[in-house]
Each structure stands twice: as structure tokens, then as C-alpha cells.
Design a protein around this motif. Structure first.
Motif, mmCIF file in Angstrom:
data_model
loop_
_atom_site.group_PDB
_atom_site.id
_atom_site.type_symbol
_atom_site.label_atom_id
_atom_site.label_comp_id
_atom_site.label_asym_id
_atom_site.label_seq_id
_atom_site.Cartn_x
_atom_site.Cartn_y
_atom_site.Cartn_z
ATOM 1 N N ARG A 11 8.902 -18.561 -13.446
ATOM 2 C CA ARG A 11 10.580 -18.438 -14.981
ATOM 3 C C ARG A 11 10.487 -19.556 -15.423
ATOM 4 O O ARG A 11 10.833 -20.861 -14.834
ATOM 5 N N PHE A 12 10.387 -19.983 -16.626
ATOM 6 C CA PHE A 12 10.521 -21.077 -17.333
ATOM 7 C C PHE A 12 11.663 -21.531 -18.298
ATOM 8 O O PHE A 12 11.719 -20.119 -18.354
ATOM 9 N N GLU A 13 12.486 -22.908 -18.552
ATOM 10 C CA GLU A 13 13.686 -22.025 -18.887
ATOM 11 C C GLU A 13 14.182 -23.592 -19.482
ATOM 12 O O GLU A 13 13.333 -24.662 -19.745
ATOM 13 N N SER A 14 14.047 -23.539 -21.304
ATOM 14 C CA SER A 14 14.463 -24.518 -22.037
ATOM 15 C C SER A 14 15.160 -24.035 -23.115
ATOM 16 O O SER A 14 15.137 -23.045 -23.722
ATOM 17 N N THR A 15 15.611 -24.768 -23.174
ATOM 18 C CA THR A 15 16.275 -24.850 -25.102
ATOM 19 C C THR A 15 15.720 -25.664 -25.499
ATOM 20 O O THR A 15 15.364 -25.284 -27.322
ATOM 21 N N SER A 16 14.255 -25.426 -25.714
ATOM 22 C CA SER A 16 13.541 -26.416 -26.930
ATOM 23 C C SER A 16 12.311 -25.213 -27.153
ATOM 24 O O SER A 16 11.426 -25.166 -25.742
ATOM 25 N N GLU A 17 12.095 -24.756 -28.260
ATOM 26 C CA GLU A 17 11.234 -24.197 -28.491
ATOM 27 C C GLU A 17 9.450 -24.213 -28.189
ATOM 28 O O GLU A 17 9.310 -23.400 -28.311
ATOM 29 N N ALA A 18 9.265 -25.202 -28.819
ATOM 30 C CA ALA A 18 8.388 -26.073 -28.821
ATOM 31 C C ALA A 18 7.628 -26.134 -27.224
ATOM 32 O O ALA A 18 6.848 -25.741 -26.826
ATOM 33 N N LEU A 19 8.999 -26.606 -26.649
ATOM 34 C CA LEU A 19 8.080 -26.580 -25.057
ATOM 35 C C LEU A 19 7.730 -24.797 -24.642
ATOM 36 O O LEU A 19 6.727 -24.890 -24.043
ATOM 37 N N LEU A 20 8.461 -23.861 -25.044
ATOM 38 C CA LEU A 20 8.429 -22.892 -24.638
ATOM 39 C C LEU A 20 6.574 -22.259 -25.463
ATOM 40 O O LEU A 20 6.636 -21.622 -24.331
#
Length: 314
Positions: A11-20
Motif C-alpha cells: 500500500r503506497f500513500e502519498s500527497t504527491s501525484e508525481a511520486l505515485l
């Protein structure tokens, strides 16, 4: 974002669309391998920091690894690092906006480092530097020094109809000898194109982005998920290993030779310096000695080497 990778649910969590987006580029469309009855969950938080004030270097600094207090850290600099808590199956990946211009290093050295380490520790896998191909659920591990031709052999095995499991990193459950990997990209040098007969395959590789390794070697990074060949739909049970040699065979019709059993342990340990110090190595080594290991010298064409692997899988 959730992806099933190496037998675990990540499960990957981030506020950055670039990282996702980088996570999606690395792990979307992979066969969902399963190694045990349940599927353990791992959590990775990805955090993007503002751009650094100093000018971005041509290449990020190399990662330095530290461990202690139940944590494992991989540090490039103060704004680019990974912190892992293997017992909690959690990791934090921190990257600066500068690293978005080094997508290969960000994905390979930070994100994949977190994924591979958590999976190795959490699922009891032996991490190997090598490739793996197979057929009908059976797999052959391809080992050998950098430049020996493992990637070229894996490519031609794919073109000859074998199932492709992994090109650079293979993870083995030592008791069952089930092998899994991430079949996302194939890395080949430009001089390998002249050995490919199929025009469509040459175009697929020639149009791929070019990445630069830390060693300075440049390679095409061809996406295996575009339909060129067949990816292993499930983990492969290893039935042997092959050391790929850059040396040409004396007889081009006889490429395989058996490595004596009393030499196998030393050859494996010398080839896998990192894995040989990990839990599970001794059992893996025992099982591999039982199954047998071969040396594969080069023939007239890489397809001949791929056909030799078929003999071991029959």
C-alpha cells in the motif's frame, strides 16, 4: 495505491501525484504472484520535499546504508533517503523535487530499495542478483558477473517463448524454491540489437528510454508489459541454476557443462556476496546443490543459449 508485488500487498500513500506516478510506472500491470496462503500487507509512505537550493548534480550521490534500533536507512543526502521498519512492515521514502529529474535513480534506488527490502524481510526470501526464465511453472536461475550476458539471454529466452520472471533481481523462498520477481523492464545495451532478427522487437527496444547505470554503462529500458513475450503468471519453482559465461564454447553444439557438486557452494557464495549473508541462504544453497548447477558458454547466437535452457526445463 495498492499493488501485489513479490507475494505481498503493498500500500503506497502519498500527497504527491508525481511520486505515485513513479510507483504506477514500476508496478502496474504485473502478474500478481502469491507465495503463501495469505498475502501480508506492507505500507510505504512517499513524501516529496521542495527543491533544494543548490544546483542539481548530473547524478544523485550514491546511497549509504545504516542500521540500528530495528531500523534500516538508505541515505543519499538530507532530502533523499529511505527509512524502513521491517518488523512493522513499513517504510518512509523521502525525495526532493530535484530527484524527479532522476526518475531511474528515484525509482530504482529509493522506491525499489524499500519494496525489495520489506518483501525480503517480511516474506523470508533470499534476494539474488540474477535473472530467471521458465516454462510450465518450472524455472532456471541465471547467474554470472555483470557483462556476462544474462540480460541478453533473458531477452532471447523471452523471444523463444519461455516465460520471463525477472532480469536483474530474483527472490526465492528457500523451502519451496519458488522464485518471484518484478518483470517490469528489460535493460539491454545497443550492441544487442544486431542479434535480434525480428523488426518489431528491435523497434520496441530502440524506442525505449535510455538509462545510465552508476557504472556509466547506458542501456535501453524496454517495458516488458507492452506485450512482447510472456511474463510468468505465477512464481516459478526452480529446478536448477546456470552460470552464464562470456566465454565462447569450444564446441558450438555443446554449450552446457555440469559444475561439480563440491564446487557449487563456493561458486554460489562468490557470485552472491550479499545474499550469502542473509537468513535462508544455507537452505537455498543446500537445495541448489541437490538440483544441480550448470555452466553455459556462448554459442553462435543467443538463441542457441536459450534453446540450451529449454533442455534443462524439459
Amino acid at each position: 495505491m495498492c499493488r501485489q508485488i513479490l507475494g505481498g500487498c503493498f500500500r503506497f500513500e502519498s500527497t504527491s501525484e508525481a511520486l505515485l506516478d513513479l510507483v504506477e510506472a514500476a508496478y502496474a500491470g504485473l502478474p500478481p504472484h502469491q507465495l503463501m496462503m495469505g498475502t501480508p500487507e506492507f505500507r510505504i509512505e512517499l513524501r516529496l520535499l521542495p527543491r533544494q537550493l543548490s544546483p542539481s548534480a548530473a547524478e544523485p550521490p550514491p546511497m549509504r546504508v545504516q542500521s540500528g534500533a530495528g531500523l534500516l536507512c538508505g541515505v543519499m543526502d538530507a532530502s533523499n533517503y529511505v527509512v524502513l521498519a521491517p518488523e512493522q512492515r513499513r517504510a518512509l521514502v523521502v525525495a526532493s523535487e530535484d530527484m524527479l529529474s532522476h526518475r531511474y535513480h528515484l525509482r530504482y534506488e529509493l522506491i525499489e530499495f524499500a519494496v525489495f527490502t520489506l518483501a525480503t524481510r517480511g516474506l523470508g526470501l533470499v534476494p539474488l542478483h540474477g535473472a530467471c526464465v521458465g516454462r510450465e511453472g518450472r524455472g532456471i536461475l541465471l547467474l554470472g558477473a555483470s557483462g556476462s550476458g544474462k540480460s541478453t539471454l533473458a531477452l532471447h529466452s523471452l523471444l523463444q517463448g519461455l516465460d520471463f520472471l525477472a532480469e536483474d533481481a530474483v527472490f526465492v523462498q528457500p523451502e519451496s524454491m519458488l522464485a518471484t520477481g518484478v518483470a517490469n523492464y528489460l535493460h539491454v545495451q545497443a550492441d544487442a540489437l544486431c542479434l535480434i532478427d525480428d523488426d518489431a522487437t528491435r523497434r520496441w527496444i530502440n524506442q525505449a528510454p535510455i538509462i545510465r547505470r552508476r557504472s556509466g554503462v547506458e542501456k535501453f529500458e524496454a517495458d516488458l508489459r507492452l506485450g512482447h513475450g510472456r511474463l510468468a503468471a505465477a512464481p516459478l519453482e526452480l529446478v536448477g541454476a546456470v552460470f552464464v559465461s562470456a566465454q565462447s564454447a569450444d564446441d558450438p553444439d555443446v554449450l552446457l557443462s555440469v559444475i561439480p557438486p563440491d564446487e557449487i557452494a563456493a561458486r554460489l557464495s562468490a557470485d552472491q556476496a550479499y545474499a550469502s549473508g542473509q537468513p535462508g541462504w544455507h537452505r537455498f544453497e543446500q537445495r541448489m546443490m541437490q538440483q544441480g548447477v550448470h555452466l553455459l558458454r556462448r554459442g553462435r547466437h543467443p538463441r542457441d543459449s536459450a534453446n540450451a535452457l529449454r533442455q534443462l526445463l524439459d
